[in-house]
Design a protein around this motif. Structure first.
Motif, PDB file in Angstrom:
ATOM      1  N   THR A 140      49.206 -23.893 -58.804  1.00 40.50           N
ATOM      2  CA  THR A 140      48.181 -23.795 -59.845  1.00 40.50           C
ATOM      3  C   THR A 140      46.804 -23.652 -59.211  1.00 40.50           C
ATOM      4  O   THR A 140      46.007 -22.819 -59.639  1.00 40.50           O
ATOM      5  CB  THR A 140      48.212 -25.049 -60.742  1.00 40.50           C
ATOM      6  N   PHE A 141      46.543 -24.463 -58.187  1.00 40.99           N
ATOM      7  CA  PHE A 141      45.247 -24.371 -57.516  1.00 40.99           C
ATOM      8  C   PHE A 141      45.078 -23.012 -56.858  1.00 40.99           C
ATOM      9  O   PHE A 141      43.999 -22.415 -56.903  1.00 40.99           O
ATOM     10  CB  PHE A 141      45.107 -25.471 -56.457  1.00 40.99           C
ATOM     11  N   GLU A 142      46.151 -22.507 -56.250  1.00 35.13           N
ATOM     12  CA  GLU A 142      46.068 -21.230 -55.548  1.00 35.13           C
ATOM     13  C   GLU A 142      45.778 -20.091 -56.520  1.00 35.13           C
ATOM     14  O   GLU A 142      44.913 -19.250 -56.270  1.00 35.13           O
ATOM     15  CB  GLU A 142      47.379 -20.977 -54.810  1.00 35.13           C
ATOM     16  N   VAL A 143      46.486 -20.063 -57.621  1.00 32.75           N
ATOM     17  CA  VAL A 143      46.266 -19.005 -58.623  1.00 32.75           C
ATOM     18  C   VAL A 143      44.865 -19.121 -59.207  1.00 32.75           C
ATOM     19  O   VAL A 143      44.167 -18.119 -59.394  1.00 32.75           O
ATOM     20  CB  VAL A 143      47.349 -19.069 -59.716  1.00 32.75           C
ATOM     21  N   SER A 144      44.424 -20.341 -59.472  1.00 29.25           N
ATOM     22  CA  SER A 144      43.078 -20.535 -60.016  1.00 29.25           C
ATOM     23  C   SER A 144      42.022 -20.069 -59.020  1.00 29.25           C
ATOM     24  O   SER A 144      41.044 -19.430 -59.407  1.00 29.25           O
ATOM     25  CB  SER A 144      42.856 -22.007 -60.350  1.00 29.25           C
ATOM     26  N   ALA A 145      42.229 -20.380 -57.749  1.00 25.76           N
ATOM     27  CA  ALA A 145      41.267 -19.961 -56.724  1.00 25.76           C
ATOM     28  C   ALA A 145      41.232 -18.445 -56.605  1.00 25.76           C
ATOM     29  O   ALA A 145      40.152 -17.849 -56.492  1.00 25.76           O
ATOM     30  CB  ALA A 145      41.625 -20.594 -55.384  1.00 25.76           C
ATOM     31  N   ARG A 146      42.402 -17.810 -56.648  1.00 23.58           N
ATOM     32  CA  ARG A 146      42.434 -16.344 -56.565  1.00 23.58           C
ATOM     33  C   ARG A 146      41.731 -15.711 -57.757  1.00 23.58           C
ATOM     34  O   ARG A 146      40.948 -14.771 -57.605  1.00 23.58           O
ATOM     35  CB  ARG A 146      43.874 -15.851 -56.509  1.00 23.58           C
ATOM     36  N   LEU A 147      42.022 -16.202 -58.949  1.00 24.36           N
ATOM     37  CA  LEU A 147      41.372 -15.656 -60.141  1.00 24.36           C
ATOM     38  C   LEU A 147      39.865 -15.867 -60.089  1.00 24.36           C
ATOM     39  O   LEU A 147      39.085 -14.980 -60.436  1.00 24.36           O
ATOM     40  CB  LEU A 147      41.963 -16.298 -61.401  1.00 24.36           C
ATOM     41  N   GLY A 148      39.465 -17.038 -59.663  1.00 20.51           N
ATOM     42  CA  GLY A 148      38.035 -17.323 -59.551  1.00 20.51           C
ATOM     43  C   GLY A 148      37.353 -16.413 -58.551  1.00 20.51           C
ATOM     44  O   GLY A 148      36.264 -15.882 -58.816  1.00 20.51           O
ATOM     45  N   MET A 149      37.974 -16.199 -57.402  1.00 27.92           N
ATOM     46  CA  MET A 149      37.386 -15.336 -56.379  1.00 27.92           C
ATOM     47  C   MET A 149      37.331 -13.896 -56.854  1.00 27.92           C
ATOM     48  O   MET A 149      36.337 -13.199 -56.651  1.00 27.92           O
ATOM     49  CB  MET A 149      38.184 -15.446 -55.075  1.00 27.92           C
ATOM     50  N   ASN A 150      38.406 -13.426 -57.498  1.00 31.11           N
ATOM     51  CA  ASN A 150      38.392 -12.057 -58.026  1.00 31.11           C
ATOM     52  C   ASN A 150      37.331 -11.885 -59.100  1.00 31.11           C
ATOM     53  O   ASN A 150      36.662 -10.855 -59.158  1.00 31.11           O
ATOM     54  CB  ASN A 150      39.766 -11.686 -58.569  1.00 31.11           C
ATOM     55  N   LEU A 151      37.169 -12.875 -59.939  1.00 34.74           N
ATOM     56  CA  LEU A 151      36.130 -12.819 -60.955  1.00 34.74           C
ATOM     57  C   LEU A 151      34.749 -12.777 -60.311  1.00 34.74           C
ATOM     58  O   LEU A 151      33.885 -11.993 -60.721  1.00 34.74           O
ATOM     59  CB  LEU A 151      36.249 -14.029 -61.895  1.00 34.74           C
ATOM     60  N   PHE A 152      34.557 -13.579 -59.293  1.00 36.30           N
ATOM     61  CA  PHE A 152      33.275 -13.598 -58.583  1.00 36.30           C
ATOM     62  C   PHE A 152      32.997 -12.246 -57.928  1.00 36.30           C
ATOM     63  O   PHE A 152      31.888 -11.706 -58.040  1.00 36.30           O
ATOM     64  CB  PHE A 152      33.281 -14.710 -57.525  1.00 36.30           C
ATOM     65  N   LEU A 153      34.006 -11.669 -57.261  1.00 33.94           N
ATOM     66  CA  LEU A 153      33.809 -10.374 -56.616  1.00 33.94           C
ATOM     67  C   LEU A 153      33.551  -9.271 -57.637  1.00 33.94           C
ATOM     68  O   LEU A 153      32.736  -8.377 -57.404  1.00 33.94           O
ATOM     69  CB  LEU A 153      35.032 -10.032 -55.756  1.00 33.94           C
ATOM     70  N   THR A 154      34.233  -9.337 -58.767  1.00 39.06           N
ATOM     71  CA  THR A 154      33.991  -8.359 -59.825  1.00 39.06           C
ATOM     72  C   THR A 154      32.565  -8.476 -60.351  1.00 39.06           C
ATOM     73  O   THR A 154      31.887  -7.463 -60.574  1.00 39.06           O
ATOM     74  CB  THR A 154      34.999  -8.565 -60.975  1.00 39.06           C
ATOM     75  N   LEU A 155      32.112  -9.687 -60.520  1.00 45.82           N
ATOM     76  CA  LEU A 155      30.745  -9.910 -60.991  1.00 45.82           C
ATOM     77  C   LEU A 155      29.735  -9.389 -59.983  1.00 45.82           C
ATOM     78  O   LEU A 155      28.757  -8.718 -60.363  1.00 45.82           O
ATOM     79  CB  LEU A 155      30.530 -11.404 -61.254  1.00 45.82           C
ATOM     80  N   VAL A 156      29.954  -9.658 -58.708  1.00 43.74           N
ATOM     81  CA  VAL A 156      29.038  -9.170 -57.664  1.00 43.74           C
ATOM     82  C   VAL A 156      29.024  -7.648 -57.637  1.00 43.74           C
ATOM     83  O   VAL A 156      27.964  -7.029 -57.527  1.00 43.74           O
ATOM     84  CB  VAL A 156      29.441  -9.742 -56.289  1.00 43.74           C
ATOM     85  N   ALA A 157      30.194  -7.020 -57.762  1.00 41.71           N
ATOM     86  CA  ALA A 157      30.267  -5.560 -57.767  1.00 41.71           C
ATOM     87  C   ALA A 157      29.539  -4.977 -58.975  1.00 41.71           C
ATOM     88  O   ALA A 157      28.810  -3.983 -58.857  1.00 41.71           O
ATOM     89  CB  ALA A 157      31.721  -5.107 -57.763  1.00 41.71           C
TER      90      ALA A 157
END
Length: 125
Positions: free
Chosen positions: A38-55
């Motif tokens: 659960t933590f791993e999936v949450s971290a991946r989703l959070g990081m992808n969301l952050f990278l999408t926002l930065v892009a």
């Protein structure tokens, strides 16, 4: 009155007991291991969301800059076209002025000089 052993009431029977399983004491590492996916999936989703926002923010900043560059390019192309037209005109003038075959015609245009062999013709009605 004393009850004889054969006359004693039967003991109350209780349901058969299942052997009680001792629960292991869960250590913090075991609890963490249970929640790791659960933590791993949450971290991946959070990081992808952050990278999408930065892009998205980066693209938002680059679009006006790109439009300004396109406008500057259009201005540069227009001035290049003007410079090429002027260059073509000047080159043709240069070729004309330094062409020995046209020297007499140029002198006549600029000074109005006519050779002696030419006669001026005036047309009248």
């Amino acid at each position: 009155m004393s009850l004889s052993p054969s006359r004693r009431p039967p003991p109350i029977s209780s349901p058969p007991r299942k052997p009680v399983r001792r629960q292991r004491r869960t250590t913090p590492l075991r609890r963490l291991a249970r929640h790791t996916p659960t933590f791993e999936v949450s971290a991946r989703l959070g990081m992808n969301l952050f990278l999408t926002l930065v892009a998205a923010v980066s693209l938002g900043r680059l679009v006006p800059h790109l439009q300004a560059q396109v406008e500057q390019l259009e201005v540069a192309r227009a001035s290049l076209a003007e410079a090429e037209a002027a260059n073509t005109r000047l080159r043709s003038d240069f070729d004309r002025y330094f062409d020995p075959a046209q020297a007499g015609r140029i002198i006549q245009e600029q000074t109005g000089y006519r050779s002696r062999s030419e006669r001026q013709i005036v047309w009248t009605d």
